[in-house]
Scaffold this motif. Sequence first.
Motif, PDB file in Angstrom:
ATOM      1  N   LEU A  95       0.832  -1.207   0.000  1.00  0.00           N
ATOM      2  CA  LEU A  95       0.000   0.000   0.000  1.00  0.00           C
ATOM      3  C   LEU A  95       0.871   1.264   0.000  1.00  0.00           C
ATOM      4  CD1 LEU A  95      -2.712   1.424   0.204  1.00  0.00           C
ATOM      5  CD2 LEU A  95      -2.675   1.056   2.679  1.00  0.00           C
ATOM      6  N   LEU A  96       1.933   1.229   0.799  1.00  0.00           N
ATOM      7  CA  LEU A  96       2.795   2.413   0.878  1.00  0.00           C
ATOM      8  C   LEU A  96       3.458   2.691  -0.464  1.00  0.00           C
ATOM      9  CD1 LEU A  96       4.377   1.803   4.415  1.00  0.00           C
ATOM     10  CD2 LEU A  96       2.527   3.363   3.811  1.00  0.00           C
ATOM     11  N   TYR A 144       6.979   8.198   7.354  1.00  0.00           N
ATOM     12  CA  TYR A 144       6.642   6.974   6.635  1.00  0.00           C
ATOM     13  C   TYR A 144       7.642   6.671   5.517  1.00  0.00           C
ATOM     14  CZ  TYR A 144       1.991   5.803   8.489  1.00  0.00           C
ATOM     15  OH  TYR A 144       0.949   5.399   9.265  1.00  0.00           O
ATOM     16  N   ASP A 248      -2.577   9.626  10.457  1.00  0.00           N
ATOM     17  CA  ASP A 248      -2.895   8.217  10.656  1.00  0.00           C
ATOM     18  C   ASP A 248      -3.523   8.037  12.034  1.00  0.00           C
ATOM     19  OD1 ASP A 248      -2.898   5.395  10.202  1.00  0.00           O
ATOM     20  OD2 ASP A 248      -1.138   5.258  11.508  1.00  0.00           O
TER      21      ASP A 248
END
Length: 361
Positions: A95-96, A144, A248
Amino acid sequence: MKKTYKIAVLPGDGVGPEVTAQSVKVLETVSEKYGHDFVFKEGLIGAAAIVKTKNPLPEETLELCRRSDAVLFGAVGDPMFDNNPGAKIRPEQGLLKLRKSLNLFANLRPVKVYPDLMDLSPLKNDRIKHVDLLVVRELTGGIYFGEPRKRKDGGTTAIDTSVYMKSEIERAAKIAFDLAMRRKKKVTSVDKANVLETSRLWRKTVGEVAVKYPAVVLTHLFVDNAAMQIIKRPADFDVILTENMFGDILTDEASVIAGSIGLLPSASIGDEYALYEPIHGAFNRAAGKNIANPIGAILSDAMMLKISFHLQKEASAIEGAVEKFISDGFRTMDIADKNTHRSKILGTGETGNKISVYIFN
Ligand code: IPM
Ligand code: MN
């Protein structure tokens, strides 16, 4: 000639396949009723992709997304990896990498309250009844993705790095201000500028962008205080703009206002591509049991129709059907309580069917 909308469907892991099946079902209903041509193509991602290809985001999936007009995403994650901190390949990387590769730099997470579900929230009714907020989470920067991220000293020291460029903050801020112009014209920017250098750049840059939007009232909050204020006075917020990791955390927190994380949709947008997904995760314990709430996924359809396809009427039909489902007393397990009659508690698939019927009629 009828326009064809190409939609990449990435079910992923856990309850992902079940809930995306319902969002596809609902889109098929919309296409039948309003005469659109939606073409669905499935791709592998997450643990499901690792099992088959050893890669959480196979090149084929990425290509499929690039060739499509929008991406519908389910969830990724598997306890097999969560409990193994040594695993080098992880479902979440899929996903990242997808967010980064498609440059989906802004994640929109709206939180609304359904009057009939107010009692599900741990917060008092009078505090939440007017809640209508939208979190704009920066999605491709910060801790991230920053480098270096590694171990040293024989594995006994770990490093993550938070990096933000001014241009990354600007583009996310512009989205937040543009959206605020169509809402209550309030932006709350959340940072930790009393401690972090990235946050000081964040605050300064957001202030500069704000100058071009004189009609919008900008407030800055430190993230620790924001976490408290979102619970104390959630109805005061309109657009909350924040960086990747704070967003998040704050969106899981904000989801309790709505009563269940299963209800909430999201859109991840960039200049070229867009991806739509419920904000809940893979919820592996519930997988295959037909108990997951597909409403977050179904409302993600509505966001897709609005944002990517400009099909406002069709999006409103989905939202209206979900409202009717709830006001007629139907519930999935996560939003049922002791007063809900058993006959009103529907499974994942039945919920998708019921909402489809409401759309069609
Ligand atoms: C989310 C999820 C993801 C994130 C995970 C699955 C990588 O928690 O979309 O909020 O942390 O962004
Ligand atoms: Mn999350």
